[in-house]
Motif scaffolding. Structure first.
Motif, mmCIF file in Angstrom:
data_model
loop_
_atom_site.group_PDB
_atom_site.id
_atom_site.type_symbol
_atom_site.label_atom_id
_atom_site.label_comp_id
_atom_site.label_asym_id
_atom_site.label_seq_id
_atom_site.Cartn_x
_atom_site.Cartn_y
_atom_site.Cartn_z
ATOM 1 N N ASP A 126 97.024 28.647 -37.744
ATOM 2 C CA ASP A 126 96.219 28.162 -36.625
ATOM 3 C C ASP A 126 95.593 26.826 -37.027
ATOM 4 O O ASP A 126 94.784 26.756 -37.954
ATOM 5 C CB ASP A 126 95.138 29.187 -36.288
ATOM 6 C CG ASP A 126 94.392 28.814 -35.012
ATOM 7 O OD1 ASP A 126 94.677 27.743 -34.445
ATOM 8 O OD2 ASP A 126 93.518 29.600 -34.590
ATOM 9 N N THR A 162 92.019 21.521 -28.814
ATOM 10 C CA THR A 162 92.467 22.845 -28.367
ATOM 11 C C THR A 162 93.921 22.739 -27.905
ATOM 12 O O THR A 162 94.496 21.655 -27.803
ATOM 13 C CB THR A 162 91.592 23.368 -27.214
ATOM 14 O OG1 THR A 162 91.597 22.413 -26.143
ATOM 15 C CG2 THR A 162 90.161 23.593 -27.695
ATOM 16 N N SER A 163 94.501 23.890 -27.641
ATOM 17 C CA SER A 163 95.878 23.916 -27.141
ATOM 18 C C SER A 163 95.925 23.288 -25.751
ATOM 19 O O SER A 163 94.936 23.363 -25.001
ATOM 20 C CB SER A 163 96.401 25.357 -27.099
ATOM 21 O OG SER A 163 95.564 26.148 -26.273
ATOM 22 N N PRO A 164 96.992 22.643 -25.372
ATOM 23 C CA PRO A 164 98.328 22.595 -26.000
ATOM 24 C C PRO A 164 98.493 21.509 -27.068
ATOM 25 O O PRO A 164 99.605 21.297 -27.554
ATOM 26 C CB PRO A 164 99.242 22.309 -24.805
ATOM 27 C CG PRO A 164 98.397 21.469 -23.907
ATOM 28 C CD PRO A 164 96.999 21.985 -24.048
ATOM 29 N N GLN A 165 97.423 20.786 -27.414
ATOM 30 C CA GLN A 165 97.569 19.776 -28.454
ATOM 31 C C GLN A 165 97.668 20.372 -29.845
ATOM 32 O O GLN A 165 97.911 19.653 -30.816
ATOM 33 C CB GLN A 165 96.372 18.806 -28.424
ATOM 34 C CG GLN A 165 96.366 17.823 -27.265
ATOM 35 C CD GLN A 165 95.856 18.452 -25.985
ATOM 36 O OE1 GLN A 165 95.224 19.503 -26.028
ATOM 37 N NE2 GLN A 165 96.142 17.826 -24.845
ATOM 38 N N CYS A 166 97.496 21.665 -30.001
ATOM 39 C CA CYS A 166 97.559 22.310 -31.309
ATOM 40 C C CYS A 166 98.188 23.692 -31.142
ATOM 41 O O CYS A 166 98.440 24.148 -30.029
ATOM 42 C CB CYS A 166 96.167 22.428 -31.933
ATOM 43 S SG CYS A 166 95.012 23.406 -30.937
ATOM 44 N N LEU A 167 98.444 24.358 -32.264
ATOM 45 C CA LEU A 167 99.078 25.678 -32.280
ATOM 46 C C LEU A 167 97.994 26.726 -32.535
ATOM 47 O O LEU A 167 97.383 26.767 -33.605
ATOM 48 C CB LEU A 167 100.154 25.750 -33.361
ATOM 49 C CG LEU A 167 100.881 27.085 -33.506
ATOM 50 C CD1 LEU A 167 101.613 27.434 -32.218
ATOM 51 C CD2 LEU A 167 101.843 27.043 -34.690
ATOM 52 N N HIS A 168 97.774 27.557 -31.551
ATOM 53 C CA HIS A 168 96.731 28.590 -31.668
ATOM 54 C C HIS A 168 97.390 29.937 -31.926
ATOM 55 O O HIS A 168 98.163 30.443 -31.108
ATOM 56 C CB HIS A 168 95.899 28.651 -30.386
ATOM 57 C CG HIS A 168 94.805 29.682 -30.432
ATOM 58 N ND1 HIS A 168 93.710 29.554 -31.248
ATOM 59 C CD2 HIS A 168 94.644 30.860 -29.763
ATOM 60 C CE1 HIS A 168 92.920 30.590 -31.092
ATOM 61 N NE2 HIS A 168 93.477 31.403 -30.186
ATOM 62 N N THR A 169 97.110 30.546 -33.091
ATOM 63 C CA THR A 169 97.653 31.852 -33.465
ATOM 64 C C THR A 169 96.530 32.714 -34.018
ATOM 65 O O THR A 169 95.385 32.277 -34.176
ATOM 66 C CB THR A 169 98.766 31.706 -34.521
ATOM 67 O OG1 THR A 169 98.203 31.111 -35.702
ATOM 68 C CG2 THR A 169 99.887 30.827 -34.006
ATOM 69 N N ARG A 191 94.519 20.253 -37.457
ATOM 70 C CA ARG A 191 95.696 19.393 -37.392
ATOM 71 C C ARG A 191 95.305 17.927 -37.479
ATOM 72 O O ARG A 191 94.148 17.557 -37.315
ATOM 73 C CB ARG A 191 96.456 19.640 -36.083
ATOM 74 C CG ARG A 191 95.657 19.242 -34.848
ATOM 75 C CD ARG A 191 96.444 19.477 -33.559
ATOM 76 N NE ARG A 191 97.599 18.616 -33.490
ATOM 77 C CZ ARG A 191 97.580 17.372 -33.020
ATOM 78 N NH1 ARG A 191 96.435 16.843 -32.581
ATOM 79 N NH2 ARG A 191 98.668 16.646 -32.978
ATOM 80 N N CYS A 241 94.082 24.705 -34.658
ATOM 81 C CA CYS A 241 93.199 24.247 -33.582
ATOM 82 C C CYS A 241 91.773 24.152 -34.085
ATOM 83 O O CYS A 241 91.392 24.745 -35.098
ATOM 84 C CB CYS A 241 93.275 25.199 -32.382
ATOM 85 S SG CYS A 241 94.842 25.141 -31.496
#
Length: 816
Positions: A750, A737-744, A696, A752
């Motif tokens: 994804d 890492t999450s929560p600053q990004c979307l982890h899928t 991101r 992160c």
């Protein structure tokens, strides 16, 4: 003074050359096979017996010839009084020692006292002892050479020419001294051939097998090497054109991958026949560069297996297979001798670098422990600058842009909350990457206890910690690596064994190797115009005039500024069209200069001077790019050749010309370092393209602008990291890492980062490209060039060499 006791073995003469003043030369050579004296009889006793038999000899010897003749007469007369075997051995050794001392500078008068029965001096006895030791070493080497020749005859590879140990070639008359004539003889070590080694490759092909000999000649041919390199470059291009999702941008690359694997499978098969797999003297797997080829082929087969199966259910395995293919560029190292040698040099420096690395870790660990005590959990702050402490950092507030935002108690990206973070923060400080904004100023703003909001300059004393570490860890510790590389390169190349005058001689000889006699310009006595042009262009005043014109043109270019419509000089802001008029005037002057050189010089003389060719090309391009209008290609091309025209000054200034000639000596070595660095950058760029392509947006990464979505973007980011320009910013973005990004679970959604993988990737890139290759450039330059050549006080300066080159060109002068 008592004499030293010398081992009673044969003493090797200093020289075997024939001399007129030593009539017993053949007898001395035969004495090398003289048997040892009887047991229990020391060398001093033997000499005393021999000297006692010479007591009747007249000691008043005036010349060396008289001394030797009288000694020979007395020795012959005393043969009947002693045992024949013992006396013969003593006589030969005594003659040998006398001749050795005479050749070392002693006169017959100096040896007269010892003939009459006196003892030798300490210096004479030490000299004889050294010569005796040399004889033992020579005998041992002769035995080792015999053993090695026997081993090579039994296990010599087919079609492999063995060079002699000492490669002193015969100098051709008229050719100056060549460095390649004197090469260090390889160390000859007695080898014991293991029982399991075989001269048959794959237990089938004997070393004299016709098929094996033909294949060996084939794979060692330069054409085959070029064929391999072309396929390697094609594989690297396929790696670059591969998308992060695994597919290729061009369809034909899919088919080229099959051909690429097939070519190197055949190459593997041929090399197994030529060298064998394991159980031969020089097996295929015994060369580390062949291992690189083998694993590259294995990774390509794994990747093709994944491509055939079309299995997208295991994205992690597919990503690992694509990452393994990024080692393809390393295949080039084994194909070029310069890159192989450079890699071996780096490997040899690892022990010394490891010691400096341990010392660096100790210093870093000490500062990290101190930092834990001072700054653990103290680099946190509230997003609302009006909050006083952690307890007040709740609710919402109006930020700088006028938007209501929640108050958060956040931590710095680089902190000292644990030992690992402290070590990482200190490494960032040592690289000087934004260290005042990230560490120095936040530390000076800290409160007096944990949980308080930082205020400006509340704790200025904390600056001592970071300033001291910058001085020790940045300026001193990491600079030790530069010294290690320079020291190890000097040891490996032998430069440290040379004195300064020997280094000057070495570098001067390198300059001499490229000398050729200059052609004497022919004066045209008939044609007046050509004669005038000849006298003008070979006049020093004409050269200074050309330098003046070039400097005025360069100064004029510095006055250009960006106007409303185009770039115009400051002096012609009101008349933008005057810029092209003045540029036309300079181009006309350069055209006149090039025309005069063409008219005043013969075509062959003009062509031999490559400066003339370059200047004519620059004039033609500059003239064709005048008045470009809206054509940007013509504008930028003309601007480029206008800028590089300043380098013409080097031709006419002897000091700059001398410096450039000296620096060009190290250019081949610089090419090897740049090539190896390019291979590593290609590897890191491909790896970043496959792993970090979907990160991101962050502090430095911006999608579709500066990211890892393609190879070119990854390569530019790596170049920025190599220069240490805000490299820690990319490290923060790659570890998000999450929560600053979307982890899928999907690779496409994804965005992160990888906390551990991103840290390893960036740190290895910084260490390899910055602290290894940048130091390699410095070490190679200092190892290759002796800057004493640039001094005007050297005995043989480049000016003298150039004067000799001019003298060489005269028809009545023979440098031989």
């Amino acid at each position: 003074m008592t004499s030293l006791k010398i081992s009673h073995k044969s003493i090797l003469p200093v020289s075997s050359s024939k001399t007129s003043d030593i009539p017993q030369q053949q007898e001395i050579d035969d004495s090398l096979q003289t048997p040892s004296s009887p047991e229990g009889l020391s060398m001093s006793q033997e000499v005393s017996m021999k000297r006692a038999s010479c007591s009747a000899l007249d000691t008043s010897v005036s010349t060396e010839e008289e001394f030797q003749s009288k000694a020979r007469v007395h020795r012959r007369s005393s043969l009947s009084s002693l045992d024949p075997i013992i006396d013969k051995a003593l006589l030969r050794r005594s003659q040998e020692m006398d001749v050795l001392l005479l050749r070392s500078g002693y006169t017959g008068a100096n040896l007269a006292a010892t003939v009459s029965g006196g003892n030798r001096t300490l210096l004479q006895s030490a000299l004889l002892a050294v010569a005796d030791e040399q004889a033992l070493v020579a005998a041992a080497k002769k035995k080792e050479v015999t053993i090695m020749n026997q081993i090579e005859n039994d296990f010599q590879s087919p079609a492999t020419s063995k060079k002699p140990a000492y490669t002193r070639t015969k100098s051709v008359r008229g050719v100056s001294f060549l460095l390649s004539e004197f090469q260090e003889a390889p160390a000859l070590v007695e080898k014991v051939v293991p029982w399991w080694l075989s001269s048959r490759s794959l237990f089938l092909f004997h070393r004299d097998n016709v098929c094996r000999v033909f294949i060996t000649k084939l794979i060692e041919h330069p054409v085959y090497l070029a064929w391999e390199c072309s396929w390697i470059f094609l594989g690297v291009y396929a790696l670059i054109r591969q998308s992060p999702m695994g597919s290729y941008v061009d369809n034909w690359i899919n088919y080229s991958e099959y051909a690429h694997v097939a070519v190197f499978l055949v190459d593997l098969f041929l090399k197994l026949i030529a060298y064998g797999l394991i159980f031969t003297q020089e097996p295929y797997l015994g060369d580390p560069f062949n291992l690189i080829d083998f694993f590259n082929l294995l990774f390509s087969l794994i990747r093709l297996r994944m491509f055939w199966s079309h299995d997208g259910s295991r994205p992690t395995f597919d990503l690992a297979a694509r990452c393994l293919m990024t080692v393809r560029p390393f295949r080039l190292i084994g194909r070029f001798a310069g890159l192989r040698s450079l890699c071996l040099y780096i490997v040899k420096t690892i022990p010394a670098i490891f010691q400096v690395f341990l010392f660096t870790l100790v210093v870093y660990a000490i500062y990290a422990v101190i930092g834990l005590q001072l700054y653990a959990d103290r680099f946190r702050f509230c997003s609302d600058p009006d909050a006083e402490s952690h307890l007040d950092c709740v609710g919402i507030f109006r930020n700088d842009v006028g938007i209501m935002a929640p108050r958060t108690w956040t931590n710095q990206a680089f902190n000292f909350d644990n030992f690992g973070n402290a070590m990482l923060s200190l490494f960032v400080v040592s690289t000087f990457d934004s260290w005042p904004d990230r560490f120095l100023y936040p530390a000076m703003d800290l409160g007096h206890k944990i949980g308080l909001q930082p205020r400006r300059n509340q704790s200025p004393s904390h600056a001592v910690y970071f300033v001291s570490f910058v001085c020790i860890g940045g300026f001193f510790i990491l600079r030790l690596f530069v010294g290690v590389f320079i020291d190890q390169f000097g040891i490996i190349s032998g430069r440290k064994l040379l004195t300064e005058r020997q280094k000057l001689w070495r570098d001067t000889n390198r300059l001499i190797q490229g000398l050729r006699p200059k052609r004497v310009p022919i004066i045209f006595p008939i044609n007046g115009i050509r004669r005038f042009c000849f006298q003008a262009v070979y006049n020093r005043k004409f050269e200074l005039l050309v330098v003046f014109v070039i400097m005025v043109n360069s100064i004029y270019l510095t006055t250009i500024q960006v106007g409303s419509n185009e770039k115009v000089p400051l002096l012609l802001t009101e008349n933008p069209g005057g810029y092209q008029v003045i540029e036309l005037m300079f181009v006309c002057l350069y055209i006149v200069e090039a025309t005069m050189k063409l008219l005043g010089t013969q075509i062959r003389d003009w062509w031999d001077d490559k400066w003339n060719v370059m200047e004519l090309c620059m004039v033609i391009v500059s003239a064709s790019c005048l008045y470009p209008g809206t054509n940007k290609k013509r504008y930028y091309t003309g601007a480029f050749f206008t800028i590089i025209r300043i380098f013409r000054v080097i031709r006419y200034l002897p000091t700059l010309n001398r410096m450039m000639s000296t620096v060009l000596i190290s250019f081949p070595a610089m090419v090897n370092i740049m090539s190896l660095m390019g291979i590593f950058l290609c590897f890191f760029a491909s790896m970043g393209n496959f792993v970090f392509w979907n990160i991101r947006n962050g502090l430095c990464i911006e999608k579709h602008t500066r990211d890892f979505r393609d190879f070119s973007g990854s390569f530019l980011i790596l170049l920025q990291i190599t220069t240490l320009d805000d490299w820690s910013c990319f490290l923060i973005d790659l570890r998000v890492t999450s929560p600053q990004c979307l982890h899928t679970d999907s690779n496409t959604s994804d965005d992160c980062g990888f906390p551990v993988g991103g840290l390893i990737y960036v740190l290895v890139c910084v260490i390899v490209t910055t602290y290894i290759f940048s130091n390699l450039f410095i070490a190679q330059i200092l190892d290759t060039i002796t800057f004493g050549l640039l001094s005007d006080e050297v005995l043989l300066s480049p000016d003298h060499v150039m004067a000799f080159q001019v003298q060489w060109s005269k028809s009545d002068y023979d440098p031989r």
